[in-house]
Scaffold this motif. Structure first.
Motif, PDB file in Angstrom:
ATOM      1  N   PHE A 207       0.821  -1.205   0.000  1.00  0.00           N
ATOM      2  CA  PHE A 207       0.000   0.000   0.000  1.00  0.00           C
ATOM      3  C   PHE A 207       0.861   1.263   0.000  1.00  0.00           C
ATOM      4  CE2 PHE A 207      -3.574  -2.668   1.623  1.00  0.00           C
ATOM      5  CZ  PHE A 207      -4.417  -2.418   0.555  1.00  0.00           C
ATOM      6  N   GLN A 208       2.011   1.229   0.681  1.00  0.00           N
ATOM      7  CA  GLN A 208       2.907   2.387   0.656  1.00  0.00           C
ATOM      8  C   GLN A 208       3.439   2.629  -0.752  1.00  0.00           C
ATOM      9  OE1 GLN A 208       6.001   1.791   3.538  1.00  0.00           O
ATOM     10  NE2 GLN A 208       4.627   2.056   5.286  1.00  0.00           N
ATOM     11  N   ASN A 209       3.804   1.543  -1.447  1.00  0.00           N
ATOM     12  CA  ASN A 209       4.284   1.691  -2.821  1.00  0.00           C
ATOM     13  C   ASN A 209       3.185   2.221  -3.734  1.00  0.00           C
ATOM     14  OD1 ASN A 209       6.865   0.842  -2.260  1.00  0.00           O
ATOM     15  ND2 ASN A 209       6.462  -1.289  -2.745  1.00  0.00           N
TER      16      ASN A 209
ATOM     17  N   HIS B 271       2.781   5.851  -3.059  1.00  0.00           N
ATOM     18  CA  HIS B 271       3.897   6.605  -3.641  1.00  0.00           C
ATOM     19  C   HIS B 271       3.668   6.847  -5.132  1.00  0.00           C
ATOM     20  CE1 HIS B 271       7.974   8.022  -4.210  1.00  0.00           C
ATOM     21  NE2 HIS B 271       8.134   7.141  -5.179  1.00  0.00           N
ATOM     22  N   HIS B 272       3.088   5.877  -5.829  1.00  0.00           N
ATOM     23  CA  HIS B 272       2.828   6.010  -7.266  1.00  0.00           C
ATOM     24  C   HIS B 272       1.508   6.705  -7.566  1.00  0.00           C
ATOM     25  CE1 HIS B 272       6.330   3.718  -8.334  1.00  0.00           C
ATOM     26  NE2 HIS B 272       5.942   2.697  -7.591  1.00  0.00           N
ATOM     27  N   GLY B 273       0.732   7.021  -6.518  1.00  0.00           N
ATOM     28  CA  GLY B 273      -0.512   7.741  -6.710  1.00  0.00           C
ATOM     29  C   GLY B 273      -1.707   6.863  -7.035  1.00  0.00           C
ATOM     30  N   LEU B 274      -1.591   5.546  -6.794  1.00  0.00           N
ATOM     31  CA  LEU B 274      -2.687   4.635  -7.113  1.00  0.00           C
ATOM     32  C   LEU B 274      -3.559   4.315  -5.899  1.00  0.00           C
ATOM     33  CD1 LEU B 274      -0.640   2.190  -9.324  1.00  0.00           C
ATOM     34  CD2 LEU B 274      -2.196   3.976 -10.085  1.00  0.00           C
TER      35      LEU B 274
ATOM     36  N   GLU C 136      -5.883   8.360   3.630  1.00  0.00           N
ATOM     37  CA  GLU C 136      -6.271   9.643   4.209  1.00  0.00           C
ATOM     38  C   GLU C 136      -5.629   9.879   5.569  1.00  0.00           C
ATOM     39  OE1 GLU C 136     -10.474  10.076   4.222  1.00  0.00           O
ATOM     40  OE2 GLU C 136     -10.636   9.810   2.052  1.00  0.00           O
ATOM     41  N   HIS C 137      -5.444   8.810   6.328  1.00  0.00           N
ATOM     42  CA  HIS C 137      -4.828   8.982   7.647  1.00  0.00           C
ATOM     43  C   HIS C 137      -3.377   9.443   7.501  1.00  0.00           C
ATOM     44  CE1 HIS C 137      -4.101   8.504  11.874  1.00  0.00           C
ATOM     45  NE2 HIS C 137      -3.159   7.600  11.662  1.00  0.00           N
ATOM     46  N   GLN C 138      -2.624   8.817   6.578  1.00  0.00           N
ATOM     47  CA  GLN C 138      -1.233   9.222   6.356  1.00  0.00           C
ATOM     48  C   GLN C 138      -1.180  10.652   5.811  1.00  0.00           C
ATOM     49  OE1 GLN C 138       1.209   7.232   7.348  1.00  0.00           O
ATOM     50  NE2 GLN C 138       2.743   8.753   6.853  1.00  0.00           N
TER      51      GLN C 138
END
Length: 104
Positions: free
Chosen positions: A59-61, A64-67, A71-73
Motif C-alpha cells: 500500500f505504501q508503494n 507513492h505512485h498515486g494509485l 487519508e490517515h497518512q
C-alpha cells in the motif's frame, strides 16, 4: 527374555524414539509432545495471520505512485507540515536561523 535381548530392545526403543516399556502415562505425554512436528514447521500456525507487513509495504508503494489514497497518512503529513510552518519542529542541520544569516 535374556539380558542381552532386553538391553537391545531398550537401545532400539531409545534410538527410534519409542517409549521404553514400563513408563508412566505422564512420560508418554512428554514423548508425544517431543515427537510432534515443531511449531515453526506447522503450516497452520505459521500462516495463521495474514502477512500485514507485506500488505502495508504494497500500500505504501501504491500510495507513492498515486494509485492508493491513505487519508490517515495524508492527515499526519499535513499536521507535520503545519507544525513546521508554526516553528514547532527543530529545523534540520544547516537550515536554522544562523545558517540562513550566513547564506544571505
Amino acid at each position: 527374555m535374556s539380558e542381552y535381548a532386553r538391553r537391545m530392545s531398550f537401545l532400539a526403543s531409545r534410538i527410534f524414539g519409542e517409549v521404553v516399556k514400563g513408563t508412566s502415562h505422564r512420560n508418554e505425554k512428554v514423548v508425544q509432545l517431543l515427537r510432534a512436528k515443531p511449531m515453526d514447521k506447522n503450516n497452520f500456525i505459521v500462516n495463521y495471520y495474514p502477512p500485514y507487513m507485506k500488505m502495508d509495504l504494497a500500500f505504501q508503494n501504491l500510495r507513492h505512485h498515486g494509485l492508493y489514497r491513505d487519508e490517515h497518512q495524508d492527515f499526519k503529513e499535513e499536521m507535520i507540515r503545519q507544525r513546521i510552518l508554526r516553528g514547532k519542529i527543530k529545523p534540520k542541520k544547516g537550515e536554522g536561523k544562523r545558517a540562513m544569516k550566513r547564506k544571505s
